[in-house]
Design an enzyme around this catalytic site. Sequence first.
Site, PDB file in Angstrom:
ATOM      1  N   GLU A 127       0.837  -1.232  -0.100  1.00  0.00           N
ATOM      2  CA  GLU A 127      -0.130  -0.119   0.024  1.00  0.00           C
ATOM      3  C   GLU A 127       0.743   1.507   0.036  1.00  0.00           C
ATOM      4  O   GLU A 127       0.561   2.213   0.922  1.00  0.00           O
ATOM      5  CB  GLU A 127      -1.002  -0.017   1.077  1.00  0.00           C
ATOM      6  CG  GLU A 127      -2.100  -1.103   1.119  1.00  0.00           C
ATOM      7  CD  GLU A 127      -3.109  -0.979   2.101  1.00  0.00           C
ATOM      8  OE1 GLU A 127      -4.205  -1.486   1.937  1.00  0.00           O
ATOM      9  OE2 GLU A 127      -2.987  -0.223   3.200  1.00  0.00           O
ATOM     10  N   GLU A 162      -7.371  -7.015 -19.437  1.00  0.00           N
ATOM     11  CA  GLU A 162      -6.598  -6.061 -20.151  1.00  0.00           C
ATOM     12  C   GLU A 162      -5.108  -6.028 -19.585  1.00  0.00           C
ATOM     13  O   GLU A 162      -4.348  -5.501 -20.213  1.00  0.00           O
ATOM     14  CB  GLU A 162      -7.162  -4.996 -19.632  1.00  0.00           C
ATOM     15  CG  GLU A 162      -8.577  -4.442 -20.424  1.00  0.00           C
ATOM     16  CD  GLU A 162      -9.114  -3.141 -20.113  1.00  0.00           C
ATOM     17  OE1 GLU A 162      -8.393  -2.184 -20.011  1.00  0.00           O
ATOM     18  OE2 GLU A 162     -10.431  -3.058 -19.946  1.00  0.00           O
TER      19      GLU A 162
END
Length: 368
Positions: free
Chosen positions: A183, A279
């Site tokens: 994070e 993708e």
Amino acid sequence: MAEASTKLRGVNLGSWLVLEKWMVPSLFEGLAATDETTWCAELGEQAGERLRAHWQRWITRDDFAWLAGRGLNAVRIPLGHWIFGADYPYHRSYGAARYPFVEGGIQVLDQAMAWAQEFGLHVVLDLHAAPGCQNGFDNGGIKDVCEWHTSPEYLEHSLNVLERLAERYAGHPALHAIEVLNEPRWDVPTDYLKAYNLQAYARIRKHCPAQSVAVVFHDGFRDFREYLGFMQAPQYRNVLFDIHRYQCFERSDIDLDIYGHLHKAAGAWKGEADAIINELGLPTLCGEWSLGLDLKVVSLWAEGPFNHAMEHMDEFQKNVAYRGYAAAQLATFEKYQGWFFWNYKTETTPAWCFRECVERGWLPSVFA
């Protein structure tokens, strides 16, 4: 042996090697500390005995046995940049102590790896707290400080820790992956993050070949499309993309009723999963998720109002809601290469405690 095709179903072993006050408030009683850095600095010489007792008590061999017995096959283990002892850069939050952190965590990690091997669990080692702190959260080691990306010394120490982990556990049957940084905050420049991820990959690959260990990087709280074309085969192999998904931190989520939460989990998040799978070109993990909808129990920093979808429900309605929210998330996250619930246990709140969620029937009793 880490195969890219292995479906991971697991939990985080948080607040073990990186303390989080909201999960283990008993350790912080009577202290001003808000994170492991200030906890160690404030306690000084008393920190060692207290933290080592916590290490021995918080996670045991029986916990690994319980997880394996439920059909889970993986654990993600958050660790701090101080894991190898007193070789880290100084930060002003340490105060007068040059090396405030308690030593011995690496032996705890050695034991965890042995237990994982014994019970056939895959381990993701996660650099959760970096020098200077990469996000300003308590889980990054220093609350309200985000300076990791401001110093070449911090960057180099992070890379050195990753390389030492790779060297130490290269060839270990339980090692599935190393996550290069947990994070990093949204305002850490994307180009800086990408350069770090590439350097981290190279350091880890010195010791751990692609056929045996995956390298994981987190999205840094930005759209996955910022990583299109990044770290692709054949130059980069066995790379995993990590996203974390919660619905209790943003006001637009907090104000949802339970039907809105279910719709987001099984609708918007399912659509996102389809887009990532189609993708991105990288297998993806949901490295953190929970049943938590009440911000008040997890945050040291948030300001109210602390409304949430469950607050006016009776016990039966809460049980139905938690089961539904769990099922909606699992149905989506099963599309990915794997998922890890945050957290295995807490002292405080059942919605964030995997074991209690299972025992209450909110989560399935078997995961295989």
